[in-house]
Design a protein around this motif. Structure first.
Motif, PDB file in Angstrom:
ATOM      1  N   TYR A  22      90.339 -14.166  49.914  1.00 40.36           N
ATOM      2  CA  TYR A  22      91.536 -13.821  50.686  1.00 40.36           C
ATOM      3  C   TYR A  22      91.681 -14.727  51.905  1.00 40.36           C
ATOM      4  N   ALA A  23      90.553 -15.044  52.552  1.00 39.46           N
ATOM      5  CA  ALA A  23      90.605 -15.926  53.726  1.00 39.46           C
ATOM      6  C   ALA A  23      91.104 -17.316  53.328  1.00 39.46           C
ATOM      7  N   LYS A  24      90.593 -17.848  52.208  1.00 48.78           N
ATOM      8  CA  LYS A  24      91.040 -19.156  51.726  1.00 48.78           C
ATOM      9  C   LYS A  24      92.521 -19.109  51.354  1.00 48.78           C
ATOM     10  N   ALA A  25      92.928 -18.040  50.680  1.00 53.18           N
ATOM     11  CA  ALA A  25      94.328 -17.914  50.262  1.00 53.18           C
ATOM     12  C   ALA A  25      95.248 -17.846  51.478  1.00 53.18           C
ATOM     13  N   ALA A  26      94.878 -17.024  52.460  1.00 56.43           N
ATOM     14  CA  ALA A  26      95.707 -16.876  53.664  1.00 56.43           C
ATOM     15  C   ALA A  26      95.882 -18.221  54.361  1.00 56.43           C
ATOM     16  N   ALA A  27      94.774 -18.940  54.524  1.00 62.18           N
ATOM     17  CA  ALA A  27      94.840 -20.247  55.190  1.00 62.18           C
ATOM     18  C   ALA A  27      95.678 -21.233  54.378  1.00 62.18           C
ATOM     19  N   GLY A  28      95.477 -21.246  53.078  1.00 61.37           N
ATOM     20  CA  GLY A  28      96.215 -22.169  52.222  1.00 61.37           C
ATOM     21  C   GLY A  28      97.711 -21.885  52.223  1.00 61.37           C
ATOM     22  N   GLY A  33     103.192 -23.235  54.411  1.00 59.65           N
ATOM     23  CA  GLY A  33     104.407 -22.651  54.966  1.00 59.65           C
ATOM     24  C   GLY A  33     104.934 -21.475  54.167  1.00 59.65           C
ATOM     25  N   ASP A  34     104.115 -20.941  53.267  1.00 61.94           N
ATOM     26  CA  ASP A  34     104.502 -19.793  52.439  1.00 61.94           C
ATOM     27  C   ASP A  34     104.103 -18.510  53.171  1.00 61.94           C
ATOM     28  N   ILE A  35     104.963 -18.098  54.102  1.00 63.64           N
ATOM     29  CA  ILE A  35     104.594 -16.969  54.963  1.00 63.64           C
ATOM     30  C   ILE A  35     104.553 -15.645  54.211  1.00 63.64           C
ATOM     31  N   ALA A  36     105.352 -15.506  53.171  1.00 60.39           N
ATOM     32  CA  ALA A  36     105.343 -14.255  52.410  1.00 60.39           C
ATOM     33  C   ALA A  36     103.986 -14.048  51.735  1.00 60.39           C
ATOM     34  N   ARG A  37     103.487 -15.088  51.085  1.00 65.95           N
ATOM     35  CA  ARG A  37     102.182 -14.959  50.415  1.00 65.95           C
ATOM     36  C   ARG A  37     101.038 -14.921  51.435  1.00 65.95           C
ATOM     37  N   ALA A  38     101.190 -15.621  52.531  1.00 67.32           N
ATOM     38  CA  ALA A  38     100.170 -15.570  53.580  1.00 67.32           C
ATOM     39  C   ALA A  38     100.066 -14.148  54.114  1.00 67.32           C
ATOM     40  N   ALA A  39     101.205 -13.493  54.295  1.00 65.12           N
ATOM     41  CA  ALA A  39     101.209 -12.119  54.801  1.00 65.12           C
ATOM     42  C   ALA A  39     100.451 -11.189  53.856  1.00 65.12           C
ATOM     43  N   ILE A  40     100.694 -11.331  52.563  1.00 66.19           N
ATOM     44  CA  ILE A  40      99.987 -10.503  51.576  1.00 66.19           C
ATOM     45  C   ILE A  40      98.494 -10.764  51.653  1.00 66.19           C
ATOM     46  N   ALA A  41      98.113 -12.034  51.731  1.00 66.08           N
ATOM     47  CA  ALA A  41      96.691 -12.376  51.793  1.00 66.08           C
ATOM     48  C   ALA A  41      96.038 -11.838  53.063  1.00 66.08           C
ATOM     49  N   PHE A  42      96.730 -11.922  54.205  1.00 63.37           N
ATOM     50  CA  PHE A  42      96.164 -11.381  55.441  1.00 63.37           C
ATOM     51  C   PHE A  42      96.006  -9.857  55.356  1.00 63.37           C
ATOM     52  N   PHE A  62      95.544  -7.368  60.004  1.00 60.39           N
ATOM     53  CA  PHE A  62      96.670  -6.456  59.778  1.00 60.39           C
ATOM     54  C   PHE A  62      97.840  -6.831  60.689  1.00 60.39           C
ATOM     55  N   GLN A  63      97.522  -7.200  61.929  1.00 60.68           N
ATOM     56  CA  GLN A  63      98.576  -7.611  62.865  1.00 60.68           C
ATOM     57  C   GLN A  63      99.239  -8.909  62.421  1.00 60.68           C
ATOM     58  N   LYS A  64      98.435  -9.867  61.941  1.00 63.23           N
ATOM     59  CA  LYS A  64      99.000 -11.125  61.431  1.00 63.23           C
ATOM     60  C   LYS A  64      99.917 -10.842  60.251  1.00 63.23           C
ATOM     61  N   ALA A  65      99.461  -9.978  59.348  1.00 62.94           N
ATOM     62  CA  ALA A  65     100.272  -9.638  58.170  1.00 62.94           C
ATOM     63  C   ALA A  65     101.589  -9.015  58.596  1.00 62.94           C
ATOM     64  N   ARG A  66     101.532  -8.073  59.521  1.00 61.94           N
ATOM     65  CA  ARG A  66     102.761  -7.429  60.012  1.00 61.94           C
ATOM     66  C   ARG A  66     103.730  -8.467  60.574  1.00 61.94           C
ATOM     67  N   ASP A  67     103.195  -9.356  61.405  1.00 62.14           N
ATOM     68  CA  ASP A  67     104.045 -10.368  62.031  1.00 62.14           C
ATOM     69  C   ASP A  67     104.675 -11.298  60.998  1.00 62.14           C
ATOM     70  N   LEU A  68     103.901 -11.694  59.995  1.00 59.53           N
ATOM     71  CA  LEU A  68     104.422 -12.595  58.970  1.00 59.53           C
ATOM     72  C   LEU A  68     105.433 -11.890  58.061  1.00 59.53           C
ATOM     73  N   PHE A  69     105.152 -10.637  57.713  1.00 55.59           N
ATOM     74  CA  PHE A  69     106.132  -9.885  56.922  1.00 55.59           C
ATOM     75  C   PHE A  69     107.440  -9.761  57.702  1.00 55.59           C
ATOM     76  N   ARG A  70     107.313  -9.481  58.980  1.00 57.71           N
ATOM     77  CA  ARG A  70     108.491  -9.354  59.844  1.00 57.71           C
ATOM     78  C   ARG A  70     109.259 -10.676  59.874  1.00 57.71           C
TER      79      ARG A  70
END
Length: 120
Positions: A22-28, A33-42, A62-70
């Motif tokens: 998940y950490a690798k996916a979030a960073a990747g 620039g794929d914030i939707a998938r980054a949010a899911i990974a975070f 969880f906060q990063k995910a919230r911010d990216l989903f937003r």
């Protein structure tokens, strides 16, 4: 969802492996620039960290995910992230903060439903 279930039911070693993935996916995804998938990974990263007892790291993700989903405009994803955050605060003994966050999730869900009802 299946990945989250695997992280929740596996051994310590498989949870550790999930955490790394998940950490690798979030960073990747963030780098691409794929914030939707980054949010899911975070969100998944935070969930797995929470299961492993890494509470502060889980909160941050969880906060990063919230911010990216937003940022991506994903109201459903934002409510999911807010529910994870609310539960985190509840289990941390911060009931008032949990209620505040869960009420925010409820309000977003209600607004999202109303918008869907009006357009359909």
């Amino acid at each position: 969802m299946a990945a989250m279930q695997l992280a929740g039911t596996g051994s310590f070693a498989s949870r550790r492996e999930s955490l790394e993935n998940y950490a690798k996916a979030a960073a990747g995804f963030q780098k691409q620039g794929d914030i939707a998938r980054a949010a899911i990974a975070f969100n998944q990263l935070g969930h797995t960290q929470n299961l492993l007892g890494e509470k502060r790291e889980a909160l941050e993700n969880f906060q990063k995910a919230r911010d990216l989903f937003r940022e991506s405009g994903d109201a459903h994803g934002e409510t999911v992230a807010l529910r994870f955050l609310g539960n985190w605060y509840n289990f941390a003994g911060e009931g008032e903060k949990a209620i505040e966050i869960l009420n925010e999730a409820l309000e977003i869900a209600r607004k999202n439903r109303l918008a869907g009802d009006e357009s359909g």
